[in-house]
Design an enzyme around this catalytic site. Structure first.
Site, mmCIF file in Angstrom:
data_model
loop_
_atom_site.group_PDB
_atom_site.id
_atom_site.type_symbol
_atom_site.label_atom_id
_atom_site.label_comp_id
_atom_site.label_asym_id
_atom_site.label_seq_id
_atom_site.Cartn_x
_atom_site.Cartn_y
_atom_site.Cartn_z
ATOM 1 N N ARG B 277 0.976 -1.182 0.013
ATOM 2 C CA ARG B 277 -0.116 0.029 0.089
ATOM 3 C C ARG B 277 1.086 1.195 -0.078
ATOM 4 N NH1 ARG B 277 -2.525 1.076 5.533
ATOM 5 N NH2 ARG B 277 -0.955 2.545 5.395
ATOM 6 N N HIS B 281 -3.852 4.348 4.524
ATOM 7 C CA HIS B 281 -5.011 3.582 4.434
ATOM 8 C C HIS B 281 -6.002 4.126 3.639
ATOM 9 C CE1 HIS B 281 -8.343 1.272 5.769
ATOM 10 N NE2 HIS B 281 -8.613 2.176 6.577
ATOM 11 N N TYR B 290 3.719 5.526 11.670
ATOM 12 C CA TYR B 290 3.878 3.933 12.063
ATOM 13 C C TYR B 290 4.988 3.276 11.087
ATOM 14 C CZ TYR B 290 -0.090 3.652 8.928
ATOM 15 O OH TYR B 290 -0.864 3.732 7.925
#
Lengths: 330, 385
Positions: B277, B281, B290
């Site tokens: 990805r 998100h 993160y």
């Protein structure tokens, strides 16, 4: 009354069985799915003999996974089938609650009416049979709160037969709560009668002093209550609500405008139960007719108790009579 | 590579396989440099793309470029306040276009909310995908027009719908197949496990296409599994394959293979498309909290579009004219999407009462009437002025 070609005297469970059989015969898209519904005929034998006559692809024994049962039923409905799924006991429906609430209930609205999910979820519910934990609950309010679902519960064999026919024909998902402690109660079923609408209440007994409103297993109790009250000279009207969503408020209103007093009886906990909604709406609709507050008799805000205590938890003849007396005392 | 062929391998402690170097599990037909690979590992799948024409290859390239352009436009529209949210597919174009182009018209696809490339392959107009992200509906297309179900937001729920649909295909005696899309995060859901169980027990013609993009919002795949996800299939009794999810040719070939198994009565297959990805998100997410930039940079070198372009150029299957024309088409698509979104009207306020039930419901009727009376009271006030 003697049985005729179209009238049979059947236990409630057998009436559902015959209704499922008739649906399987008349519509090749109808499927039965659930745990142990095949050779065993279900733990209450409601599907007894159906797999033998209709085969394993129409009466489907499923893995023991309730979310899987409802989730795959949704997929089958998308393919054009009309699944009737059995959840073995009331307390076992919760693994499927996600699929029922987030998918089954909302699909028609979120697809702007393009997708219909004609699924019936059968749930034997309620107590009074001395069962172990998770086998005696009445979770209907947890479903009634969800738009997109219809919720019904028959109280007698004839309604069990016809309401199942109508639930299967419905293009909306229907949660069909079966009063398990009444499975063995017999009643007349006319398989060629023309049934009334699925979501309309029925006056079981006319009265003048107070209305008892109930559905499913509590209708029989209310009849006993009305008999006892009659001996004391009190005339009670009984309304079998039959449908919890939608609720037939017009019928309740009509009865309350006549009797001016209402007691709602259900096995489910009183707190946030269907009786609470009825009390609120009837107070709004009938404020100037009411002689007493709407009273409720039901389960307590406690986990369903061990079997040796269930008679204390469930509405009983005396508890309902007590509520009747309190309402009449206003 | 099937599970059976790796059954003797020791499971690795970590499923992320972030280690550098070639992944021995991976089925790859095109290297990141655009070289066609043929070896023992690719052998079962080579035949599914053996006859692919230059025209079809250019088609795959065009699909990926236009999908990425559409996706970039949607992200921009969110930043401009035209959409409330967008879930970008950036980096996953090959997984989606390869698998999407493997499906037949009569197959049925059950997507998550990120399958914009698959929607493109199924013929769903990209502007229809944007209604739910703008907040004007919960799904703006008829699933049965393109056999492409509505986007499912609850993680993993659609895998059971796909399985049930596939059970119905078998009951009908049809040879259609079903593809269930889900991600590495969803692999932890009970519904996904149950869909594996049901599909195996009923031998349902379903392909479980898992895009392992390494991140479930902020949680890496290690938080979901101890074994590589494709190996989960073994426990259910059907094959699992890990394919290079940034290799459109491999995704096409492996999905075709899995669909052929489904059609010929061999039941379910799990395909794990190993990808990344590249974006957040959703537009509400902040990946800098993160994950490290270096990780993303390492995946940039594996870009799905770049590698097919290299292959097309090296094999003289596409010239400058093709790329220039595509650039023009791409900008036109962006413009069309932008204009369509801006022109998308808010729904009528009474729409909230519509389609709650197929056969109507007394309470909905009552509340609609109350709402109408409430609205009408303002008209009275205004009229009385």
């Amino acid at each position: 009354m003697a049985e005729t070609a179209t009238t049979k005297n059947l236990p409630l469970a057998k009436a559902i069985n015959e209704s499922l059989r008739a649906a399987l015969e008349s519509d090749p898209k109808v499927l039965i799915m659930g745990e142990d519904v095949g050779k065993l005929g279900g733990v209450f034998r409601v599907t007894d003999g159906l797999q033998k006559d209709f085969g394993e692809s129409r009466v489907v024994d499923t893995p023991l996974a309730e979310s899987g049962i409802v989730g795959t039923a949704i997929g089958l409905a998308l393919r054009g089938y009309r699944p009737v799924v059995e959840i073995q006991f009331d307390g076992f429906v919760f693994p499927a609650y996600d699929q029922i609430v987030t998918q089954l209930a909302k699909m028609h609205a979120r697809s702007l009416g393009k997708v219909k999910l004609p699924i019936v979820v059968r749930i034997p519910y309620g107590g009074g049979i001395g069962a172990v934990e998770h086998h005696s609950e009445s979770p209907e309010a947890l479903f009634a709160h969800v738009a997109g679902l219809k919720i019904v519960s028959p109280s007698n064999a004839s309604d069990a037969y016809w309401m199942m026919q109508q639930a299967i024909q419905s293009d909306d998902p229907v949660i069909f709560f079966e009063p398990k402690r009444r499975y063995w109660d017999k009643g007349e079923v006319n398989t060629e009668a023309i049934p009334g609408p699925l979501h309309k209440a029925r006056v079981v007994r006319e009265g003048t002093a107070l209305t008892l409103a109930a559905y499913g297993p509590m209708v029989k109790l209310c009849q006993e209550v009305a008999d006892a009250a009659a001996e004391e000279g009190k005339s009670l009207e009984i309304l079998d609500l039959r449908s919890v969503s939608p609720l037939d408020f017009d019928a309740i209103q009509a009865s309350v405008e006549k009797t001016r007093r209402l007691v709602v009886v259900h096995e489910a906990p009183v707190f946030f139960g269907s009786g609470a909604e009825i009390a609120a709406r009837i107070t709004e609709r009938c404020f100037y007719h009411l002689e007493a507050p709407v009273l409720r008799v039901g389960g307590y805000h406690a986990p369903y108790p061990p079997a040796r205590l269930e008679e204390e938890y469930l509405p009983s003849l005396d508890r309902v009579l007590d509520a009747v007396d309190r309402a009449l005392a206003y | 590579m099937t599970v059976e062929s790796t059954a003797t391998r020791k499971p690795r402690r970590s499923a992320g396989s972030k280690a550098k170097g070639a992944d021995p599990d991976l089925v790859q037909l095109l290297t990141p440099e655009g070289k066609r690979v043929k070896n023992a590992k690719t052998a079962p799948y080579d035949k599914y793309v053996a006859g692919i024409t230059p025209d079809e290859l250019r088609g795959l390239y065009r699909d990926m470029v236009l999908t990425r352009r559409f996706d970039a436009e949607a992200t921009a529209l969110q930043r401009q306040g035209e959409l409330g949210l967008w879930a970008s597919l950036l980096g996953q174009e090959a997984a989606q276009i390869g698998s999407g182009r493997a499906t037949r018209e009569d197959d049925y696809v059950f997507p998550t909310y990120r399958e914009h490339g698959v929607a493109w392959c199924r013929g769903v107009d990209p502007t229809n995908l944007l209604g739910m992200f703008r907040g004007v509906n919960h799904g703006g297309w008829d699933p049965n027009t393109n056999n492409f179900h509505l986007y499912t937001i609850v993680i993993g729920s659609q895998t059971l719908h796909a399985t049930g649909y596939a059970m119905g295909v078998t009951m009908d005696g049809a040879d259609s197949a079903v593809v269930a899309y889900f991600g590495d995060g969803a692999s932890s859901q009970g519904d996904v496990a149950e869909s594996f169980t049901f599909s195996a027990v009923y031998n349902a013609p379903v392909v479980f296409f898992c895009q392992n993009n390494q991140w479930a919002i902020s949680e890496p795949t290690e938080k979901q599994t101890r074994v590589p996800l494709y190996q989960r299939a073994q426990g259910y009794g059907f094959p699992g394959v890990r394919v290079d999810g940034n290799d459109v040719l491999a995704c096409l070939a492996v999905t075709k293979w899995a669909l052929e198994r489904a059609r010929s009565g061999e039941g379910p297959t799990l395909v794990e498309a190993y990808t990344y990805r590249m974006g957040a998100h959703t537009t509400s997410d902040d990946p800098t909290k993160y994950r490290a930039d270096e990780e993303r940079e390492s995946w940039e070198a594996k870009d799905p579009i770049l590698r097919l372009r290299r292959y097309l150029e090296a094999s003289n299957h596409a010239d400058e004219g093709f790329f220039a024309e595509l650039e023009t088409e791409s900008e036109a698509l962006g413009r069309r999407v932008r204009e369509a979104v801006r022109a998308m009207p808010d729904p009528d306020r009474f729409a909230l009462f519509e389609h709650v039930y197929a056969d109507g419901h007394a309470l909905v009727d009552e509340e609609r009437a109350q709402f109408a009376a409430y609205q009408a009271s303002f008209a009275d006030e205004e009229g009385g002025k």
